[in-house]
Design an enzyme around this catalytic site. Structure first.
Site, short mmCIF file in Angstrom:
data_model
loop_
_atom_site.label_atom_id
_atom_site.label_comp_id
_atom_site.label_asym_id
_atom_site.label_seq_id
_atom_site.Cartn_x
_atom_site.Cartn_y
_atom_site.Cartn_z
N LYS A 22 0.82 -1.22 0.00
CA LYS A 22 0.00 0.00 0.00
C LYS A 22 0.85 1.26 0.00
CE LYS A 22 -1.69 1.62 4.10
NZ LYS A 22 -1.52 3.04 4.42
N ASN A 23 1.82 1.32 0.91
CA ASN A 23 2.55 2.58 1.09
C ASN A 23 3.56 2.86 -0.02
OD1 ASN A 23 1.02 3.15 3.28
ND2 ASN A 23 2.55 2.55 4.81
N ARG A 93 -3.85 10.35 3.54
CA ARG A 93 -2.60 11.09 3.68
C ARG A 93 -1.90 11.25 2.32
NH1 ARG A 93 -1.62 14.12 7.44
NH2 ARG A 93 0.50 14.84 7.46
N CYS A 117 -4.63 8.46 8.99
CA CYS A 117 -4.87 7.93 10.33
C CYS A 117 -4.56 8.98 11.40
CB CYS A 117 -4.01 6.69 10.57
SG CYS A 117 -4.60 5.26 9.67
N ARG A 122 1.30 15.07 12.78
CA ARG A 122 1.68 14.81 11.40
C ARG A 122 1.89 16.09 10.57
NH1 ARG A 122 -1.37 9.55 9.14
NH2 ARG A 122 0.63 9.26 8.15
N PRO A 123 2.85 16.93 10.96
CA PRO A 123 3.11 18.14 10.17
C PRO A 123 3.67 17.81 8.78
CG PRO A 123 4.83 17.83 11.82
CD PRO A 123 3.80 16.76 12.06
N ILE A 124 3.62 18.78 7.87
CA ILE A 124 4.21 18.56 6.54
C ILE A 124 5.29 19.62 6.26
CG2 ILE A 124 2.24 17.33 5.56
CD1 ILE A 124 1.53 20.01 4.13
N ASP A 125 5.86 20.15 7.34
CA ASP A 125 6.86 21.22 7.18
C ASP A 125 8.07 20.79 6.35
OD1 ASP A 125 7.22 19.53 9.53
OD2 ASP A 125 8.97 20.75 9.99
N GLN A 126 8.46 19.51 6.44
CA GLN A 126 9.65 19.06 5.69
C GLN A 126 9.36 18.97 4.19
OE1 GLN A 126 12.69 18.82 7.36
NE2 GLN A 126 11.33 19.72 8.88
N ASP A 305 4.35 0.79 11.99
CA ASP A 305 3.09 0.20 11.52
C ASP A 305 2.88 -1.23 12.01
OD1 ASP A 305 2.80 2.55 10.16
OD2 ASP A 305 3.31 1.73 8.20
N ARG A 397 -8.93 -0.16 4.63
CA ARG A 397 -8.06 0.80 3.96
C ARG A 397 -6.72 0.18 3.56
NH1 ARG A 397 -7.15 6.16 7.03
NH2 ARG A 397 -5.84 6.31 5.19
C1 EPZ Z 1 4.17 7.05 6.05
O1 EPZ Z 1 3.55 8.16 6.69
C2 EPZ Z 1 3.12 5.98 5.99
N1 EPZ Z 1 1.96 6.46 5.24
C3 EPZ Z 1 2.72 5.56 7.39
O2 EPZ Z 1 1.83 4.47 7.25
C4 EPZ Z 1 3.95 5.11 8.17
O3 EPZ Z 1 3.56 4.86 9.51
C5 EPZ Z 1 5.01 6.20 8.14
O4 EPZ Z 1 5.30 6.59 6.77
C6 EPZ Z 1 6.31 5.79 8.81
O5 EPZ Z 1 6.83 4.66 8.17
C7 EPZ Z 1 1.93 6.40 3.93
O6 EPZ Z 1 2.86 5.93 3.29
C8 EPZ Z 1 0.72 6.88 3.24
P1 EPZ Z 1 6.64 10.21 7.93
P2 EPZ Z 1 4.19 9.58 6.63
O7 EPZ Z 1 6.60 11.45 7.11
O8 EPZ Z 1 4.87 9.74 5.32
C9 EPZ Z 1 7.24 13.62 11.27
C10 EPZ Z 1 0.01 3.12 7.87
O9 EPZ Z 1 -0.61 2.66 8.86
N2 EPZ Z 1 7.17 14.59 10.16
O10 EPZ Z 1 7.75 9.26 7.71
O11 EPZ Z 1 3.16 10.55 7.03
C11 EPZ Z 1 5.91 12.91 11.50
O12 EPZ Z 1 5.05 13.68 12.30
C12 EPZ Z 1 0.64 4.45 7.97
O13 EPZ Z 1 0.12 2.50 6.80
C13 EPZ Z 1 7.45 15.92 10.40
O14 EPZ Z 1 7.72 16.33 11.54
O15 EPZ Z 1 5.26 9.45 7.78
C14 EPZ Z 1 6.37 11.63 12.16
O16 EPZ Z 1 6.60 11.87 13.50
C15 EPZ Z 1 0.16 5.41 8.92
N3 EPZ Z 1 7.40 16.80 9.35
C16 EPZ Z 1 7.71 11.35 11.47
O17 EPZ Z 1 8.12 12.59 10.89
C17 EPZ Z 1 7.10 16.41 8.08
O18 EPZ Z 1 7.08 17.25 7.19
C18 EPZ Z 1 7.64 10.31 10.36
O19 EPZ Z 1 6.59 10.63 9.46
C19 EPZ Z 1 6.84 15.04 7.85
C20 EPZ Z 1 6.88 14.15 8.90
#
Ligand code: EPZ
Length: 418
Positions: A22-23, A93, A117, A122-126, A305, A397
């Site tokens: 999925k991811n 997401r 979820c 879950r910020p998107i600042d990066q 996960d 999902r």
């Molecule tokens: C992906 O989420 C997956 N989702 C998640 O799967 C998975 O848990 C996660 O990666 C970690 O492996 C999808 O692929 C759709 P991250 P993502 O950006 O991309 C912080 C599932 O159940 N962060 O790696 O949102 C964030 O808050 C799910 O299948 C920032 O601070 O995860 C977290 O603490 C849910 N700023 C950490 O980084 C940013 O701009 C990792 O998040 C982005 C993230």
């Protein structure tokens, strides 16, 4: 309302086939925007999130054909601009992957703030930092993320947190940027590598995916291709975890064992016997587990996960276990539901302390998100008596045919609508 009902306490035996990841699929589908031509993506899981991203792609003008065997034909040649609708974007997401792909192809894109979820802020600042470094202007107005650039120019981007989503989004935005982009402190997850491989199949020049430095040489344009998505390591891990606790002997097929290293190592510590083959993994267990400590980390660490199904099985392991969730700050909401089934777990911030009990007992419980839901399925399989799980749409999902796959292994599981 659909519910999953499980009569627990049966061993699992036989073989189960893992679906596409999925991811990885969720970014690969919108990455096809970059081709501006016909792409064929194979081995997609037939799950709600894929239907949702497919609807989003149709809504922006892509021609999509999804066959039952998991092959999607995506023609993005007729898309002229990307304004992703609020109602669809907020459901998942992964809608934010339209930002990177759209910015690259059209230099302008609008996507409603993404959903997904409820597991933390879950910020998107990066993601935004990366787009801006490449030369885009990013505004968030009335719940919509708007990115615009005259041109994108390659640069060096250091991610402050290891983020799968930001790494993938920046890779997509950078593939046609002028010159070289370097992403430092990049995520190394298998799905990051899979997306990079897909981009390269479309003509991109991405090197280093799977390490923490990714280098992208901008190319003029990409083209269509045919690509097959990797197997879902989280789905595979879920079945391995379940069998370790129910007891039995199961061959989990269509996997890349290397992607399962952390979970295999942990399950061995619990005393399950795991045998690795080229593209399958066999788990043999008598269901008697010992407690272990688990800390979730970015790949190759233990995946966030899988901590939920792991907590479910550790609740009946001998002794104490400690789970530390270091990726998301609010990923223990399902613990209250496990407690209804008799688990003895205390949560303190990002740490869950589990004292193993002799058995769980079936109860009526509610899935609060995808992995929380599947943890309850695993708990239901090991519990004595009947477990009734509400809000199963969360599970749909991300898990293809979960009841059928478990039925095939001898579980007593079915779905009702009431
Ligand atoms: C992906 O989420 C997956 N989702 C998640 O799967 C998975 O848990 C996660 O990666 C970690 O492996 C999808 O692929 C759709 P991250 P993502 O950006 O991309 C912080 C599932 O159940 N962060 O790696 O949102 C964030 O808050 C799910 O299948 C920032 O601070 O995860 C977290 O603490 C849910 N700023 C950490 O980084 C940013 O701009 C990792 O998040 C982005 C993230």
């Amino acid at each position: 309302m659909e519910k999953i009902i499980i009569e627990g306490g049966y061993e699992l035996n036989g073989a189960v086939e893992v679906s596409g990841f999925k991811n990885a699929a969720l970014p690969i589908i919108p990455a096809s925007i970059l081709a501006g031509e016909r792409c064929v993506v194979e081995n997609l899981p037939m799950i709600k999130d894929i239907f949702c991203i497919s609807n989003i792609m149709s809504s922006i003008g892509a021609d999509i054909e999804l066959n039952e065997n998991g092959t999607m034909v995506i023609d993005t040649s007729k898309i002229t601009k990307i304004v992703a609708p609020y109602d669809l974007s907020r459901q998942i997401r992964a809608s934010y992957y339209l930002l990177g792909a759209g910015l690259s192809r059209f230099k302008e894109v609008e996507v409603a703030y993404p959903g997904g979820c409820d597991i933390g802020t879950r910020p998107i600042d990066q993601h935004i930092k990366g787009f801006e470094a490449l030369g885009a202007k990013v505004d968030i107005e009335h719940g919509v993320i708007k990115c615009r650039a005259d041109k994108l120019v390659g640069t060096k981007i250091y991610l402050d947190v290891v983020s799968v989503g930001a790494t993938i989004n920046i890779m997509m935005a950078a593939v046609c940027a002028e010159g070289r982009t370097t992403i430092e402190n990049a995520a190394k997850e298998p799905h990051v590598v899979d997306v990079a491989n897909y981009l390269n199949s479309m003509g991109a020049d991405v090197k280093g995916a799977g390490t923490d430095v990714i280098r992208i040489e901008g190319v003029e344009k990409l083209h269509g291709c045919t690509y097959s998505v990797i197997p879902d390591q989280i789905e595979a891990g879920t079945y391995l975890v379940a069998v370790a606790a129910t007891g039995g002997d199961v061959l989990v097929k269509n996997v890349i064992p290397k992607h399962l290293e952390s979970i295999i190592a942990k399950l061995r510590e619990t005393s399950a016997n795991i045998i690795e083959y080229d593209d399958s993994v066999r788990v043999i267990s008598n269901g008697k587990l010992v407690g272990v400590n688990v800390k979730t980390l970015p790949y190759p660490g233990f995946p966030t996960d899988l901590q939920q199904p792991m907590a479910a099985i550790l609740s009946i392991a001998e002794g104490s276990s400690v789970i530390t969730e270091s990726v998301f700050e609010a990923r223990f909401k399902y613990i209250d539901e496990l407690k209804r089934m008799g688990a003895n777990i205390k949560v303190d911030g990002r740490v869950a302390i589990i004292e193993g009990v002799k058995e769980l007992t079936g109860a009526r419980v509610r899935a609060t998100d995808l992995r929380a839901g599947v943890a309850l399925v695993v708990a239901g399989l090991i519990a004595k008596g009947k477990t009734e799980i509400d809000d199963v749409f969360h599970i749909d999902r991300g898990y293809e045919n979960i009841e059928q796959k478990l039925l095939g292994l001898g579980a007593k599981i079915y779905r009702v609508n009431r």
